[in-house]
Design a protein around this motif. Structure first.
Motif, PDB file in Angstrom:
ATOM      1  N   VAL A 166       0.774  -1.217   0.203  1.00 17.80           N
ATOM      2  CA  VAL A 166       0.130  -0.026   0.068  1.00 17.80           C
ATOM      3  C   VAL A 166       0.899   1.272   0.028  1.00 17.80           C
ATOM      4  O   VAL A 166       0.428   2.218  -0.820  1.00 17.80           O
ATOM      5  CB  VAL A 166      -0.808  -0.001   1.029  1.00 17.80           C
ATOM      6  N   ARG A 167       1.990   1.064   0.704  1.00 18.41           N
ATOM      7  CA  ARG A 167       3.073   2.550   0.863  1.00 18.41           C
ATOM      8  C   ARG A 167       3.559   2.651  -0.531  1.00 18.41           C
ATOM      9  O   ARG A 167       3.524   3.690  -1.080  1.00 18.41           O
ATOM     10  CB  ARG A 167       4.011   2.030   1.736  1.00 18.41           C
ATOM     11  N   GLU A 168       3.779   1.598  -1.101  1.00 18.64           N
ATOM     12  CA  GLU A 168       4.367   1.627  -2.380  1.00 18.64           C
ATOM     13  C   GLU A 168       3.352   2.120  -3.536  1.00 18.64           C
ATOM     14  O   GLU A 168       3.677   2.968  -4.263  1.00 18.64           O
ATOM     15  CB  GLU A 168       4.956   0.123  -2.793  1.00 18.64           C
ATOM     16  N   ALA A 169       2.318   1.735  -3.550  1.00 17.35           N
ATOM     17  CA  ALA A 169       1.201   1.881  -4.365  1.00 17.35           C
ATOM     18  C   ALA A 169       0.926   3.526  -4.175  1.00 17.35           C
ATOM     19  O   ALA A 169       0.867   4.409  -5.111  1.00 17.35           O
ATOM     20  CB  ALA A 169       0.053   1.446  -4.063  1.00 17.35           C
ATOM     21  N   LEU A 170       0.713   4.055  -2.833  1.00 20.22           N
ATOM     22  CA  LEU A 170       0.544   5.431  -2.839  1.00 20.22           C
ATOM     23  C   LEU A 170       1.731   6.397  -3.336  1.00 20.22           C
ATOM     24  O   LEU A 170       1.493   7.565  -4.029  1.00 20.22           O
ATOM     25  CB  LEU A 170       0.637   5.653  -1.177  1.00 20.22           C
ATOM     26  N   LEU A 171       2.869   5.778  -3.151  1.00 16.01           N
ATOM     27  CA  LEU A 171       4.045   6.505  -3.794  1.00 16.01           C
ATOM     28  C   LEU A 171       4.118   6.650  -5.295  1.00 16.01           C
ATOM     29  O   LEU A 171       4.433   7.660  -5.952  1.00 16.01           O
ATOM     30  CB  LEU A 171       5.503   5.946  -3.364  1.00 16.01           C
ATOM     31  N   LEU A 172       3.637   5.650  -5.776  1.00 14.59           N
ATOM     32  CA  LEU A 172       3.561   5.547  -7.102  1.00 14.59           C
ATOM     33  C   LEU A 172       2.253   6.395  -7.764  1.00 14.59           C
ATOM     34  O   LEU A 172       2.391   6.796  -8.977  1.00 14.59           O
ATOM     35  CB  LEU A 172       3.278   4.060  -7.720  1.00 14.59           C
ATOM     36  N   VAL A 173       1.281   6.532  -7.037  1.00 21.40           N
ATOM     37  CA  VAL A 173       0.122   7.560  -7.293  1.00 21.40           C
ATOM     38  C   VAL A 173       0.864   8.889  -7.252  1.00 21.40           C
ATOM     39  O   VAL A 173       0.405   9.732  -8.066  1.00 21.40           O
ATOM     40  CB  VAL A 173      -0.901   7.223  -6.327  1.00 21.40           C
ATOM     41  N   ALA A 174       1.459   9.097  -6.174  1.00 21.59           N
ATOM     42  CA  ALA A 174       2.240  10.618  -6.132  1.00 21.59           C
ATOM     43  C   ALA A 174       3.026  10.838  -7.233  1.00 21.59           C
ATOM     44  O   ALA A 174       3.308  11.845  -7.854  1.00 21.59           O
ATOM     45  CB  ALA A 174       2.914  10.445  -4.754  1.00 21.59           C
ATOM     46  N   VAL A 175       3.847   9.747  -7.805  1.00 22.86           N
ATOM     47  CA  VAL A 175       4.709   9.974  -8.869  1.00 22.86           C
ATOM     48  C   VAL A 175       3.885  10.215 -10.089  1.00 22.86           C
ATOM     49  O   VAL A 175       4.065  11.145 -11.043  1.00 22.86           O
ATOM     50  CB  VAL A 175       5.459   8.567  -9.551  1.00 22.86           C
ATOM     51  N   LEU A 176       2.822   9.650 -10.441  1.00 24.73           N
ATOM     52  CA  LEU A 176       1.737   9.975 -11.483  1.00 24.73           C
ATOM     53  C   LEU A 176       1.163  11.351 -11.294  1.00 24.73           C
ATOM     54  O   LEU A 176       1.030  12.107 -12.264  1.00 24.73           O
ATOM     55  CB  LEU A 176       0.421   8.878 -11.528  1.00 24.73           C
ATOM     56  N   GLY A 177       0.774  11.982 -10.404  1.00 22.94           N
ATOM     57  CA  GLY A 177       0.577  13.160  -9.804  1.00 22.94           C
ATOM     58  C   GLY A 177       1.465  14.004 -10.327  1.00 22.94           C
ATOM     59  O   GLY A 177       1.326  15.359 -11.108  1.00 22.94           O
ATOM     60  N   ILE A 178       2.890  14.133  -9.967  1.00 22.54           N
ATOM     61  CA  ILE A 178       3.830  14.882 -10.244  1.00 22.54           C
ATOM     62  C   ILE A 178       4.215  14.816 -11.667  1.00 22.54           C
ATOM     63  O   ILE A 178       4.713  16.012 -12.469  1.00 22.54           O
ATOM     64  CB  ILE A 178       5.264  14.636  -9.249  1.00 22.54           C
TER      65      ILE A 178
END
Length: 266
Positions: A231-243
Motif C-alpha cells: 500500500v505504501r508503494e502504491a501511494l508513492l506511485l500514485v504520487a509519481v503519477l501526480g507529479i
C-alpha cells in the motif's frame, strides 16, 4: 485544471492497462472487468476535458470546432488513437481473445497517449520514448495495485511480478534519461527552471518508491506485513503519477509547450 485532467488520464491508463496485465499474467482472472471499464471512462473524461479547456481558451466551442480539433490536430488525433486502442483492449478482454491482440491494442493505446503532451512536437523518436515510458510505468503501477487487492497474497505472486517490475524500472530509467536530455539541454536547467525542479521532485518520489519496493520484498521474505508495504508503494506511485501530470503541463526551458494548446483555423 490541465494537470488534474492529465492526472486523470494517467490514472485511466494505469487502471485499464494494469488490470488487463494482471488478469492475463499476474493474477489470472483478477481483478474483474470493472477497473478496465473505469480506466476507459477516465481516459474519455480526461481527454474530453482537455479538449474542452483548449477550445474554450481559443473561443471555439461550437460542435464543428470540436470535430475539427479531434480530426485535424496532432493532439486530437492522438486522443482518438488512444481511445480507439483502449476501447479495443477492453473488447479483447471481454471476449477473452488471444494475448497478442491485447498487446497490440495496448500498444495503440500508449502510442496515442504519448502524443498528448510533450511527446507531441518532437518527432517519432521522442514520442516512442514517451510511449515506452508510459507502458513501463503502467506495468509497475498496475502490478502493484493488483497485488494490493488480490486474495490470498503469497510469495509466489511477488516472484512472478519481480521480473516485470525490474524490467519496468530499467525502461523507466533509460527512457527518462533520454527524455530529460531532450527537454533539459544544460545542467543548470535542472535547478534553475521550474521544469527541472519538478523533474527532480519526481525523481525523488521514484527513489522512494524503489525503496518501498525493496521493503515489500523483505516483507514477503519474512511473510509478514507485505500488504501494508505494498500500500505504501502504491501511494508513492500514485504520487509519481501526480507529479508527472504537473510535469507534462510545464513548459521545458526550450519553450515547447505541453501540446494541449493547438491553433485551429476559424
Amino acid at each position: 485544471m490541465d494537470a488534474l485532467l492529465t492526472a486523470l488520464s494517467y490514472a485511466g491508463l494505469a487502471l485499464l492497462l494494469g488490470s488487463v496485465l494482471a488478469r492475463r499474467w499476474l493474477t489470472p482472472g483478477q481483478p474483474g472487468l470493472g477497473p478496465g471499464a473505469a480506466g476507459l471512462a477516465l481516459l474519455l473524461l480526461a481527454w474530453a476535458g482537455q479538449t474542452t479547456v483548449t477550445l474554450h481558451a481559443l473561443g471555439m466551442t461550437a460542435a464543428p470546432d470540436v470535430l475539427a480539433y479531434v480530426t485535424s490536430t496532432a493532439t486530437g488525433r492522438a486522443m482518438l488513437t488512444g481511445l480507439l486502442g483502449a476501447t479495443l483492449l477492453l473488447a479483447v478482454e471481454v471476449a477473452a481473445w488471444p494475448t497478442v491482440l491485447a498487446l497490440l491494442a495496448a500498444g495503440v493505446t500508449v502510442w496515442g497517449a504519448a502524443g498528448v503532451g510533450h511527446g507531441d512536437g518532437h518527432g517519432t523518436w521522442v514520442r516512442t520514448l514517451h510511449a515506452a515510458h508510459a507502458a513501463a510505468m503502467t506495468v509497475w503501477v498496475g502490478g502493484v495495485l493488483s497485488l494490493v487487492t488480490v486474495r490470498p497474497l503469497g510469495p509466489a505472486l511477488a516472484r512472478r511480478f519481480t521480473p516485470a517490475a525490474l524490467g519496468s524500472v530499467v525502461v523507466l530509467a533509460a527512457t527518462g534519461i533520454l527524455m530529460a536530455t531532450e527537454h533539459l539541454t544544460a545542467l543548470r536547467e535542472w535547478t534553475a527552471s521550474a521544469y527541472g525542479q519538478t523533474l527532480l521532485v519526481k525523481l525523488g518520489l521514484v527513489a522512494l518508491a524503489l525503496l518501498a519496493a525493496v521493503l515489500v520484498r523483505r516483507a514477503f521474505a519474512r511473510r509478514r506485513g507485505a500488504r501494508i508495504q505494498l500500500v505504501r508503494e502504491a501511494l508513492l506511485l500514485v504520487a509519481v503519477l501526480g507529479i508527472t501530470a504537473v510535469l507534462a503541463n510545464s513548459a521545458p526551458p526550450g519553450g515547447h509547450d505541453s501540446g494541449h494548446t493547438t491553433h485551429l483555423n476559424p
